[in-house]
Design an enzyme around this catalytic site. Structure first.
Site, PDB file in Angstrom:
ATOM      1  N   ASP A 163     -29.747  27.891  39.750  1.00  0.00           N
ATOM      2  CA  ASP A 163     -30.510  26.972  40.606  1.00  0.00           C
ATOM      3  C   ASP A 163     -32.022  27.200  40.699  1.00  0.00           C
ATOM      4  O   ASP A 163     -32.595  27.075  41.782  1.00  0.00           O
ATOM      5  CB  ASP A 163     -29.926  26.965  42.028  1.00  0.00           C
ATOM      6  CG  ASP A 163     -28.436  26.724  42.081  1.00  0.00           C
ATOM      7  OD1 ASP A 163     -27.872  26.254  41.081  1.00  0.00           O
ATOM      8  OD2 ASP A 163     -27.832  27.012  43.123  1.00  0.00           O
ATOM      9  N   LYS A 174     -23.693  21.480  40.485  1.00  0.00           N
ATOM     10  CA  LYS A 174     -22.793  21.980  41.507  1.00  0.00           C
ATOM     11  C   LYS A 174     -23.242  21.525  42.885  1.00  0.00           C
ATOM     12  O   LYS A 174     -24.412  21.188  43.085  1.00  0.00           O
ATOM     13  CB  LYS A 174     -22.668  23.508  41.445  1.00  0.00           C
ATOM     14  CG  LYS A 174     -23.924  24.272  41.755  1.00  0.00           C
ATOM     15  CD  LYS A 174     -23.691  25.773  41.542  1.00  0.00           C
ATOM     16  CE  LYS A 174     -24.799  26.620  42.077  1.00  0.00           C
ATOM     17  NZ  LYS A 174     -25.021  26.580  43.505  1.00  0.00           N
ATOM     18  N   CYS A 203     -26.726  31.152  47.215  1.00  0.00           N
ATOM     19  CA  CYS A 203     -25.971  30.922  45.972  1.00  0.00           C
ATOM     20  C   CYS A 203     -25.788  32.182  45.140  1.00  0.00           C
ATOM     21  O   CYS A 203     -24.704  32.430  44.614  1.00  0.00           O
ATOM     22  CB  CYS A 203     -26.635  29.821  45.155  1.00  0.00           C
ATOM     23  SG  CYS A 203     -26.629  28.218  46.012  1.00  0.00           S
TER      24      CYS A 203
END
Length: 184
Positions: free
Chosen positions: A18, A80, A113
């Protein structure tokens, strides 16, 4: 049986989590994180590591930052919405199918995350290596406490350069000169 604490390029996968456009104004030192991740990606390609890249809700948060996309080239991106990569079937399958037991993680945010992914990987008996100079959070305290919690849970914290040199093993490695250029 003792667990191998040394990274082995033949057993490693690089997981980039990310590093997206929407985080640019919010993550201190993001440019350094991007640069360190680019170095890790270049070395991963030279050493033959598999690379998995995730993007958290790219419609809202944007794609992976452009300089990193250039370094990643033809890498596969996985969208995601779950915080942990391991809670998304496509990502989970890619990691499991790779057959690599050592997972090197770079990405953001360390306390969300990265943390949740690493903890789940550890529960599944993967060896997790966090490239501390290639992860970050909006607030220093969140980043620092996430790294500490991961160490306590059994993840190995390292740096990009240390990980690369560990996998290279020796100055006699066939790619040693190319690796040296990458980290300088």
């Amino acid at each position: 049986m003792a667990v191998n604490q040394l990274l082995d390029a033949n057993q490693s996968l690089l997981l980039v989590i990310d590093i997206q456009e929407a985080f640019r104004p919010h993550i201190p030192d993001l440019e350094t994180i991007i640069q360190r991740t680019q170095i890790m990606v270049q070395a991963a390609k030279i050493l033959g590591l598999l690379i998995v890249v995730t993007e958290q809700y790219p419609k809202g948060l944007g794609r992976t930052v452009e300089p990193l996309q250039q370094s990643l080239g033809e890498s596969r991106y996985y969208e995601k919405t779950a915080f942990s990569v391991m809670n998304e079937l496509g990502c989970q399958d890619a990691i499991r199918r790779a057959g690599r037991k050592q997972i090197i993680i770079a990405g953001i945010e360390a306390h969300v995350c990265v943390l949740q992914t690493a903890l789940q990987l550890l529960q599944e008996d993967f060896q997790v290596f966090i490239a501390a100079d290639a992860v970050g959070s909006r607030r220093k305290v969140d980043n620092d406490l996430a790294l500490e919690r991961l160490r306590q849970a059994g993840a190995v914290t390292t740096t990009v350069e240390a990980a690369i040199m560990e996998m290279t093993v020796s100055s006699r490695h066939p790619s040693s000169k190319e690796i040296s250029k990458t980290i300088k």
